[in-house]
Design a protein around this motif. Structure first.
Motif, mmCIF file in Angstrom:
data_model
loop_
_atom_site.group_PDB
_atom_site.id
_atom_site.type_symbol
_atom_site.label_atom_id
_atom_site.label_comp_id
_atom_site.label_asym_id
_atom_site.label_seq_id
_atom_site.Cartn_x
_atom_site.Cartn_y
_atom_site.Cartn_z
ATOM 1 N N GLY A 64 -31.309 -8.007 -8.805
ATOM 2 C CA GLY A 64 -31.803 -7.036 -7.928
ATOM 3 C C GLY A 64 -32.922 -6.684 -7.053
ATOM 4 N N ILE A 101 -35.636 -7.152 -10.926
ATOM 5 C CA ILE A 101 -35.142 -6.790 -12.025
ATOM 6 C C ILE A 101 -35.767 -7.278 -13.023
ATOM 7 N N ASP A 140 -33.329 -11.044 -14.241
ATOM 8 C CA ASP A 140 -34.021 -11.535 -12.287
ATOM 9 C C ASP A 140 -32.857 -12.669 -11.945
ATOM 10 N N VAL A 177 -29.897 0.331 -13.258
ATOM 11 C CA VAL A 177 -30.652 0.010 -12.481
ATOM 12 C C VAL A 177 -30.885 1.382 -11.515
ATOM 13 N N TYR A 179 -31.759 2.370 -7.452
ATOM 14 C CA TYR A 179 -32.758 2.112 -6.249
ATOM 15 C C TYR A 179 -32.806 3.143 -5.796
ATOM 16 N N ILE A 189 -36.663 4.438 -8.746
ATOM 17 C CA ILE A 189 -35.915 3.350 -9.418
ATOM 18 C C ILE A 189 -35.718 3.593 -11.235
ATOM 19 N N TYR A 191 -34.345 3.420 -14.242
ATOM 20 C CA TYR A 191 -33.669 2.350 -14.996
ATOM 21 C C TYR A 191 -33.117 3.370 -16.262
ATOM 22 N N LEU A 203 -38.005 -2.631 -19.368
ATOM 23 C CA LEU A 203 -37.127 -3.406 -17.748
ATOM 24 C C LEU A 203 -39.070 -2.812 -16.901
ATOM 25 N N ASN A 205 -39.838 -3.610 -12.345
ATOM 26 C CA ASN A 205 -39.743 -4.697 -11.441
ATOM 27 C C ASN A 205 -40.657 -5.357 -10.842
#
Length: 378
Positions: A64, A101, A140, A177, A179, A189, A191, A203, A205
């Motif tokens: 992400g 993420i 990630d 997630v 965007y 964003i 979640y 969570l 970013n």
């Protein structure tokens, strides 16, 4: 000139204006291209979200990651404002978390230990002896299932199912997630998560912002944080449990203050522990509504960012460990303090601090969190 010719010229002028970002208008939507190949042969994709104002955000379903985000300066010049690396191979090698993420648990858990329903769980630890950003292979580094959504506000929906026991965490966690690039030049964003066993979720970013367009470090950018307290830590950056007032400390950003004003205050123990700022600020407004949490202003470019969130805190990290060895998409070396992270989240090590807002998620409950980064100029 004939009327038909004039109409044709007018049509082409409008078509050019609508599709040329430099004109201030573009065709809103989302496109998809192959970004690279995973070691197992699966393809990772790069998605480009564009709004009618010509703003572009490129996101890959590998972790992400926000790869680039182009935003206009006060002269309407579009430039990238997030740190990222040039190729998919560079992302596979690993980066200092340039825009992915982070999960299951953003930030740190002391000694990788947590207790849920009387049972202790041991999570992978890093060099400081603590669990960090979800473990050795966190969210990630996963290839997420992606669903592009076209329209005036294009969106990218990402889904990942984290199996029971992954990185030591209990429960199968289903994570979504999304965007969304909004008409008002904001990236939203959202979640969402559910579990089949009691677990913990936090969570976020990990984008590094640089509103100069990669021309200089972030030390002269003006930061405001709507927080009257922060979390002091021990030398390994685990919170002590105290919520300390920012007043009279280098952590007071209740009024717009340049990032570098007190970042090298060697008389402050907390600044020394973080090698600058790498701490969680506690918002004065602890409600779960979407509220203004922070702003960043870069005077030379005129770019102004507002950050809104439903979260109770934000981890501010000033790129203290960047050393120039990594070059960005523009070929610019990312030197120390070249980026500013605003990681909206629950507090670090919450599972081991009953006085902190809970990060526990139980079966039948829905984890929900929203953060919005809005760009403008002034």
């Amino acid at each position: 000139m004939k009327t038909s010719s004039l109409l044709l010229l007018a049509y082409y002028a409008l078509f050019h204006a609508f599709n040329n970002p430099a004109s201030g208008k573009a065709k809103a939507g989302i496109t998809q291209a192959i970004f690279g190949t995973m070691p197992d042969g699966k393809e990772a994709h790069l998605f480009t979200l564009t709004n009618a104002a010509g703003m572009e955000v490129k996101i890959t379903n590998y972790g992400g990651h926000i790869v680039t985000w182009t935003a206009p300066d006060k002269n309407n010049k579009q430039e990238n404002i997030t740190l990222g690396v040039p190729t998919f191979a560079d992302y596979l090698k690993g980066t200092p978390a340039f825009g992915p993420i982070i999960g299951r648990y953003g930030n740190r858990i002391a000694k990788g230990k947590l207790v849920l329903n009387g049972k202790e769980y041991n999570l992978p630890t890093n060099g400081s002896g603590n669990h960090m950003h979800g473990g050795k292979v966190g969210f990630d580094k996963k290839l997420w299932n992606a669903t592009p959504v076209n329209g005036a506000e294009p969106a990218l929906k990402l889904h990942y199912t984290s199996p029971d026991g992954e990185e030591g965490y209990p429960g199968t966690l289903n994570v979504d997630v999304t965007y969304t690039l909004q008409k008002d030049n904001a990236l939203r964003i959202d979640y969402r998560a559910t579990t089949d066993k009691v677990t913990v979720v936090n969570l976020t970013n990990h984008a590094y912002f640089n509103l100069s367009g990669m021309k200089r470090d972030v030390l002269n950018q003006q930061l405001l944080i709507k927080a009257d307290k922060f979390l002091p830590t021990d030398p390994t950056q685990i919170p002590t449990g105290e919520l300390k007032p920012v007043k009279g400390t280098p952590f007071d950003f209740t009024k717009p203050t340049v990032v570098g004003a007190r970042i090298n205050d060697t008389t402050d123990t907390q600044v020394k522990y973080g090698f600058g700022y790498d701490h969680c600020w506690v918002f004065t407004d602890q409600s779960k509504k979407l509220k203004l949490g922070a702003t960043v202003y870069e005077p030379k470019s005129g770019r102004f960012m507002e950050m809104y969130t439903t979260e109770p805190g934000v981890q501010i990290y000033t790129g203290n460990h960047l050393n120039g060895k990594v070059q960005g998409v523009e070929g610019v070396p990312y030197t120390r303090r070249f980026g500013l992270c605003l990681e909206t989240q629950h507090f670090p090590d919450s599972p081991n601090h009953p006085n902190f807002p809970s990060t526990t998620l139980r079966p039948g409950e829905n984890y929900q969190s929203t953060t919005v980064y809005k760009l403008s100029v002034k």
